[in-house]
Design an enzyme around this catalytic site. Structure first.
Site, PDB file in Angstrom:
ATOM      1  N   CYS A 251     -67.117  73.770 -19.630  1.00 25.12           N
ATOM      2  CA  CYS A 251     -68.294  74.621 -19.419  1.00 25.12           C
ATOM      3  C   CYS A 251     -68.047  75.426 -18.150  1.00 25.12           C
ATOM      4  O   CYS A 251     -68.732  75.254 -17.138  1.00 25.12           O
ATOM      5  CB  CYS A 251     -69.568  73.794 -19.325  1.00 25.12           C
ATOM      6  SG  CYS A 251     -69.907  72.889 -20.835  1.00 25.12           S
ATOM      7  N   ALA A 253     -67.558  78.969 -17.342  1.00 26.09           N
ATOM      8  CA  ALA A 253     -67.937  80.314 -16.891  1.00 26.09           C
ATOM      9  C   ALA A 253     -69.179  80.261 -16.005  1.00 26.09           C
ATOM     10  O   ALA A 253     -70.038  79.419 -16.240  1.00 26.09           O
ATOM     11  CB  ALA A 253     -68.214  81.206 -18.093  1.00 26.09           C
ATOM     12  N   ASP A 298     -65.811  75.368 -28.130  1.00 26.02           N
ATOM     13  CA  ASP A 298     -66.888  74.430 -27.876  1.00 26.02           C
ATOM     14  C   ASP A 298     -66.249  73.120 -27.398  1.00 26.02           C
ATOM     15  O   ASP A 298     -65.306  72.633 -28.027  1.00 26.02           O
ATOM     16  CB  ASP A 298     -67.674  74.199 -29.176  1.00 26.02           C
ATOM     17  CG  ASP A 298     -68.964  73.443 -28.936  1.00 26.02           C
ATOM     18  OD1 ASP A 298     -68.916  72.354 -28.326  1.00 26.02           O
ATOM     19  OD2 ASP A 298     -70.025  73.951 -29.332  1.00 26.02           O
ATOM     20  N   CYS A 367     -76.870  71.613 -12.353  1.00 31.63           N
ATOM     21  CA  CYS A 367     -77.662  72.244 -11.285  1.00 31.63           C
ATOM     22  C   CYS A 367     -79.144  72.063 -11.600  1.00 31.63           C
ATOM     23  O   CYS A 367     -79.904  73.017 -11.639  1.00 31.63           O
ATOM     24  CB  CYS A 367     -77.303  73.714 -11.123  1.00 31.63           C
ATOM     25  SG  CYS A 367     -77.500  74.678 -12.625  1.00 31.63           S
TER      26      CYS A 367
HETATM   27  C1  SAM Z   1     -73.725  75.568 -15.702  1.00 26.04           C
HETATM   28  S1  SAM Z   1     -72.776  76.779 -16.505  1.00 26.04           S
HETATM   29  C2  SAM Z   1     -71.180  76.530 -15.821  1.00 26.04           C
HETATM   30  C3  SAM Z   1     -70.907  77.109 -14.450  1.00 26.04           C
HETATM   31  C4  SAM Z   1     -69.434  77.052 -14.065  1.00 26.04           C
HETATM   32  N1  SAM Z   1     -68.877  75.727 -14.200  1.00 26.04           N
HETATM   33  C5  SAM Z   1     -69.150  77.562 -12.671  1.00 26.04           C
HETATM   34  O1  SAM Z   1     -68.914  76.776 -11.776  1.00 26.04           O
HETATM   35  O2  SAM Z   1     -69.128  78.775 -12.483  1.00 26.04           O
HETATM   36  C6  SAM Z   1     -72.613  76.118 -18.118  1.00 26.04           C
HETATM   37  C7  SAM Z   1     -71.684  76.864 -19.061  1.00 26.04           C
HETATM   38  O3  SAM Z   1     -71.448  76.049 -20.210  1.00 26.04           O
HETATM   39  C8  SAM Z   1     -71.260  76.858 -21.340  1.00 26.04           C
HETATM   40  N2  SAM Z   1     -71.449  75.970 -22.505  1.00 26.04           N
HETATM   41  C9  SAM Z   1     -72.602  75.452 -22.957  1.00 26.04           C
HETATM   42  N3  SAM Z   1     -72.372  74.626 -24.008  1.00 26.04           N
HETATM   43  C10 SAM Z   1     -71.042  74.607 -24.205  1.00 26.04           C
HETATM   44  C11 SAM Z   1     -70.196  73.936 -25.134  1.00 26.04           C
HETATM   45  N4  SAM Z   1     -70.697  73.132 -26.059  1.00 26.04           N
HETATM   46  N5  SAM Z   1     -68.861  74.147 -25.043  1.00 26.04           N
HETATM   47  C12 SAM Z   1     -68.347  74.980 -24.105  1.00 26.04           C
HETATM   48  N6  SAM Z   1     -69.103  75.640 -23.198  1.00 26.04           N
HETATM   49  C13 SAM Z   1     -70.434  75.464 -23.250  1.00 26.04           C
HETATM   50  C14 SAM Z   1     -72.299  77.931 -21.147  1.00 26.04           C
HETATM   51  O4  SAM Z   1     -71.970  79.085 -21.889  1.00 26.04           O
HETATM   52  C15 SAM Z   1     -72.213  78.174 -19.627  1.00 26.04           C
HETATM   53  O5  SAM Z   1     -71.314  79.203 -19.336  1.00 26.04           O
END
Ligand code: SAM
Length: 436
Positions: A251, A253, A298, A367
């Site tokens: 996760c 981005a 995912d 967060c």
């Molecule tokens: C809290 S943000 C992450 C922030 C990032 N780790 C940073 O430090 O910049 C959560 C991210 O998880 C992604 N996400 C949510 N469910 C997911 C999944 N099942 N698999 C992969 N990515 C996922 C979302 O698109 C989002 O970008």
């Protein structure tokens, strides 16, 4: 058009955009950033006027409870939107200009009257708008000063939970921290850059007062730093010494933690599901002239045979730890969102755990300030997985700030921590080690 007229017209356009964004947030539960992008994207405003529009919406949402109470004190039965159009938003935003943005009364009231006339419904409410705002200008400051701001600006659903979890005194301190715009933290990739007035925080973080445009700061183009709140820098550090090691960053981005891990010398595989967010992550990593393996997938689909020594899961959550940056959150989310996020996180942590090799480390972070998304997640996980145990965090891992460590040995930062230096986002993180 003369200078003064041009100035007034720009001010009116900024206010109109602010009202449109505010309506989208309050009526359609649109996130603030998206609402502002929609409202500002279709018009051409100078950076200063666009900044004014952002300030109006941001501050109106930060002070929403106070402003709403104040307007209702003057208009006990606010006219419903199907009759009055954006009348209520105009009142809220203009009262905000008067009471929190120091705009002179004649300018704010005149602009509200003009804007009211632009809408087929609100134009019938111009006399009301005019009368109420004149009263706000005269009597509003005294009423404002007598208000219980932290309580009013926190909706019941959050206030009740925070009082239960943290106690009223801390709930109040959290709410107070939400009333100010947060600073801007830059994490240095290497040698710190020189920025006037910046505060040096531990861990190579440079803190600036907000309101600066990041792309105008020295080192932006050369990738000398990235933007990341101080608290958000802490979870990745909990993995320990990752130099030369493989780290799976789940996760990922927009990539704050990816950048941190690369800077710490790790070989990072960053996994993100949303294509648009992955594009931002790629852009950020390229700007920083860093290398990482980027996997658009995912998390639940890639769990098999990873066998990594280090896994970081920064799970999606209600984000109530970032209300300072997203002041709309309390008003567009509800306890049901917390429940949904908690259920999703428990699936993700199962998938993440499968990727950890024997003696490997898993750090789980969110967060959020809500226990269901943090400590309760970990308690449930540990009850299901006897092969994992908690590895408590030591004070020296958080620069000696013991107040950031919970009784269980997890990271628990709050917006009111480090208050004198501008606070920090609310983060929870737990470190788990696999024994078999
Ligand atoms: C809290 S943000 C992450 C922030 C990032 N780790 C940073 O430090 O910049 C959560 C991210 O998880 C992604 N996400 C949510 N469910 C997911 C999944 N099942 N698999 C992969 N990515 C996922 C979302 O698109 C989002 O970008």
């Amino acid at each position: 058009m003369g200078m003064t007229e041009a100035h007034a017209a720009a001010g009116l356009a900024a206010r109109e955009a602010a009202q449109a964004a505010l309506s989208a947030v309050l009526r359609r539960r649109r996130p603030l950033d998206a609402a502002l992008e929609d409202a500002l994207g279709s018009i051409s405003l100078s950076p200063r006027d666009a900044g004014f529009a952002r300030a109006i919406v941001g501050e109106t949402l930060r002070r929403f409870g106070q402003l709403d109470a104040l307007i209702h004190a003057f208009v006990p039965k606010a006219p419903p939107p199907h009759k009055a159009g954006p009348t209520l938003e105009l009142l809220l935003a203009s009262a905000c200009e008067l009471l929190f943005l120091d705009v002179p009364a004649h300018a704010a009231v005149d602009a509200a009257n003009r804007l009211a006339m632009r809408d087929a419904k609100s134009k019938h409410f111009k006399p009301l708008i005019n009368a109420v705002l004149r009263r706000v200008a005269r009597e509003g400051a005294a009423l404002r000063d007598a208000q219980d701001a932290p309580r009013l600006n926190t909706p019941d659903w959050l206030w009740t939970r925070w009082c239960e979890v943290y106690g009223e005194e801390t709930a109040r301190a959290i709410a107070r921290a939400h009333s100010v715009q947060p600073p801007l933290d830059l994490v240095m990739k290497g040698e710190p850059i020189a920025v006037d007035g910046a505060l040096a925080l531990p861990g190579g973080v440079l803190r600036l007062s907000d309101g600066v445009r990041v792309d105008t700061l020295p080192g932006y183009r050369d990738g000398a730093w990235w933007v990341q709140d101080f608290a958000a820098t802490l979870p990745a550090r909990l993995l320990g010494d990752v130099r030369g090691k493989r780290v799976i960053d789940l996760c990922a981005a927009p990539g704050g933690k990816t950048a941190e891990l690369v800077a710490l010398g790790a070989h990072v595989t960053a996994v993100e599901r949303e294509p648009a967010r992955m594009a931002r992550l790629r852009e950020n990593i390229e700007r920083l002239q860093m290398e990482a393996e980027l996997v658009e997938a995912d998390v639940r689909d890639i769990a098999r045979d990873v066998n990594a020594p280090f896994v970081l899961l920064d799970a999606p959550c209600s984000a109530t730890g970032t209300i300072r940056r997203h002041p709309e959150l309390p008003w567009i989310k509800s306890a049901a969102d917390v429940t949904l996020c908690a259920a999703a996180a428990s699936e993700l942590i199962e998938a993440a755990a499968e990727m950890v090799m024997e003696n490997g480390t898993l750090v789980f972070a969110v967060c959020s300030l809500e226990p269901e998304e943090g400590p309760e997640q970990i308690a449930d996980f540990l009850a299901r997985h006897r092969e994992f145990r908690r590895a408590p965090i030591m004070p020296d891992e958080v620069f000696g700030m013991r107040e950031l460590i919970s009784a269980d040995g997890d990271l628990r930062t709050l917006p009111c921590h480090m208050a004198e230096q501008g606070g920090m986002d609310g983060f929870y993180a737990a470190r788990l080690v696999r024994s078999g």
